[in-house]
Design an enzyme around this catalytic site. Structure first.
Site, PDB file in Angstrom:
ATOM      1  N   SER A 146     -18.164  49.939  25.074  1.00  0.00           N
ATOM      2  CA  SER A 146     -17.318  49.807  24.149  1.00  0.00           C
ATOM      3  C   SER A 146     -16.197  49.667  24.439  1.00  0.00           C
ATOM      4  CB  SER A 146     -17.672  50.822  22.873  1.00  0.00           C
ATOM      5  OG  SER A 146     -16.965  51.087  22.149  1.00  0.00           O
ATOM      6  N   TYR A 159     -18.210  60.011  21.544  1.00  0.00           N
ATOM      7  CA  TYR A 159     -18.386  58.915  21.813  1.00  0.00           C
ATOM      8  C   TYR A 159     -17.930  58.480  23.266  1.00  0.00           C
ATOM      9  CZ  TYR A 159     -19.456  54.104  20.763  1.00  0.00           C
ATOM     10  OH  TYR A 159     -20.143  53.197  20.613  1.00  0.00           O
TER      11      TYR A 159
END
Length: 222
Positions: A146, A159
């Site tokens: 990501s 995250y």
């Protein structure tokens, strides 16, 4: 690239019930691979992926399983090998994000995110690499990482940290496994139009936010 360039090969895709994982599984099948899939979604949520692979003339194997549980992944990989006899491709897509500011994060929140988004990648990659190295025919391991790996998005401590760690692990494994002809690559999607995004934003927020992206819209899984 020919539509049958993966003919006879076998792939594993984690988090394949919907979104990016579903699109990856279907594309691999379209290219000729049989696909093993796992997700924490119930089978009814994964049915469209399973049916889609079958309609493309490939065999699909699905299990409801948690990538963060080592024993579960060992069993899943063993069953996949029993069915298909080989493993050529692993796509690490499964992940979880719990968005809270640092001052409100619970230790359990971080543990849950790292279980799937970090430990799950380690478990699956190690299991896959051992199989691929043992067969001596190379392979491909792909991380669906990501932009969070390098951009400090507020409210995503666990995250952000997991994706940064995944990228560094991938680089390390790419260097280690090159001698075994195993490629390790990282893909860093930005905002994608998936059900997961709707866990955090309303349709209006997604629409407005997309206006500020370079293309003026969200990306699409396929």
């Amino acid at each position: 690239m020919r539509t049958s360039d993966l003919e006879g090969q076998s792939a594993i895709v984690t988090g394949a019930a919907r979104g990016i994982g579903q699109a990856v599984a279907l594309e691999l099948a379209r290219r000729g691979a049989n696909v093993s899939m796992c997700d924490l979604a119930c089978p009814s949520d994964a049915s469209s992926t399973i049916d889609g692979v079958a309609k493309l003339g490939r065999e699909a194997f699905y299990r409801e399983a948690d990538v963060g549980q080592r024993s579960s992944m060992e069993s899943f990989f063993e069953e996949s090998m029993s069915r298909f006899g080989r493993l050529d491709i692993l796509v690490n897509n499964a992940a979880l994000n719990i968005r809270k500011p640092l001052l409100e994060l619970e230790v359990k929140d971080v543990e849950n995110v790292w279980s799937s988004s970090l430990w799950g990648v380690f478990h699956c990659s190690q299991l896959a690499a051992r199989i691929m190295a043992g067969r001596g025919q190379g392979g491909s391991i792909v991380m669906i990482s990501s932009v969070h790996a390098s951009r400090a998005f507020p409210g995503s401590t666990a995250y952000n940290g997991a994706k940064a760690a995944v990228n560094q692990m991938a680089r390390t494994w790419a260097a280690e496994l090159a001698a075994n002809r195993i490629r390790v690559n990282i893909v860093e999607p930005g905002p994608i139009d998936t059900p997961g995004e709707r866990s955090f934003y309303t349709e209006e927020q997604l629409y407005e936010g997309a206006k500020h992206l370079p293309l003026g819209r969200l990306g699409y899984p396929c």
